[in-house]
Design an enzyme around this catalytic site. Structure first.
Site, PDB file in Angstrom:
ATOM      1  N   SER A   1      54.348  47.434  55.361  1.00 10.39           N
ATOM      2  CA  SER A   1      53.036  47.187  54.786  1.00 10.39           C
ATOM      3  C   SER A   1      52.742  45.681  54.793  1.00 10.39           C
ATOM      4  CB  SER A   1      52.988  47.800  53.382  1.00 10.39           C
ATOM      5  OG  SER A   1      51.702  47.797  52.857  1.00 10.39           O
TER       6      SER A   1
ATOM      7  N   HIS B   1      50.663  50.114  58.074  1.00  6.62           N
ATOM      8  CA  HIS B   1      49.752  51.191  57.681  1.00  6.62           C
ATOM      9  C   HIS B   1      48.501  50.578  57.061  1.00  6.62           C
ATOM     10  CE1 HIS B   1      51.732  51.689  53.391  1.00  6.62           C
ATOM     11  NE2 HIS B   1      51.224  50.496  53.575  1.00  6.62           N
TER      12      HIS B   1
END
Length: 196
Positions: free
Chosen positions: A96, A121
């Site tokens: 992330s 993501h």
């Protein structure tokens, strides 16, 4: 508990916590979730190291599951703002915002140890309250998603549409796959910095 390091010089001894000792060697360690406290510490370290020597590279080791987008963007912007090149090294997991910061290093100086994992993501979030408040939050998350995807596109050389598709869900990569993707530049087997 933070390990301590004993240093002897000129007949005297000094004790440092390990992170302070690493900072003397221009090494920053992001080994936790990105929060406002984490961001403030790392931004301060980057600014300090630039003030110490604006010509000497900085090394940032990352082992982070991600965290706050706003705080991560504060670190990202500072990484782009300071003059020294920044080597980023994934150690374990850069997921992330951790992966975003890994890719934010100076091109040609972004790397990973060979058994690490890297995951990108879309930003996560939630909203409560009145419909108009939820709409405001949704618009903000969509703005952040576009901003992060655009930066990843610029840093990887991938088309924006490819990044959008790949970040729609958790997208895990090995270090070699991350090199092929353009997130990093090399997989390390040897230590990239001098002995401390």
């Amino acid at each position: 508990m933070i390990p301590l390091v004993l240093e002897e010089s000129g007949g005297s001894e000094r004790v440092f916590d390990i992170y302070s000792r690493l900072l003397r060697e221009r090494i920053i360690f992001l080994g936790e979730q990105v929060t406002s406290d984490t961001a403030n510490r790392i931004v301060a370290q980057l600014l300090f190291l630039e003030a110490e020597d604006p010509e000497k590279d900085i090394y940032m080791y990352i082992n982070s599951p991600g965290g706050s987008v706003y705080d991560g963007l504060g670190i990202f912007d500072t990484m782009q703002h300071v003059k020294p090149d920044i080597h980023t090294v994934c150690v374990g997991l850069a997921a992330s915002m951790g992966a975003f910061l890994l890719a934010a290093g100076t091109k040609g100086k972004r790397s990973s140890l060979r058994h690490s994992r890297i995951m990108i993501h879309q930003p996560l979030g939630g909203a409560r309250g009145q419909a108009s408040d939820i709409r405001i939050q949704a618009d903000e998350i969509l703005y952040l998603k576009e901003r992060l995807n655009t930066e990843l596109s610029e840093r990887t050389g991938k088309e924006l549409e490819t990044i959008k598709g790949d970040t729609d869900r958790d997208f895990y990569m090995s270090p070699q796959e991350a090199v092929e993707y353009g997130l990093i530049d090399l997989v390390l087997d040897k230590k990239p910095v001098k002995n401390i």
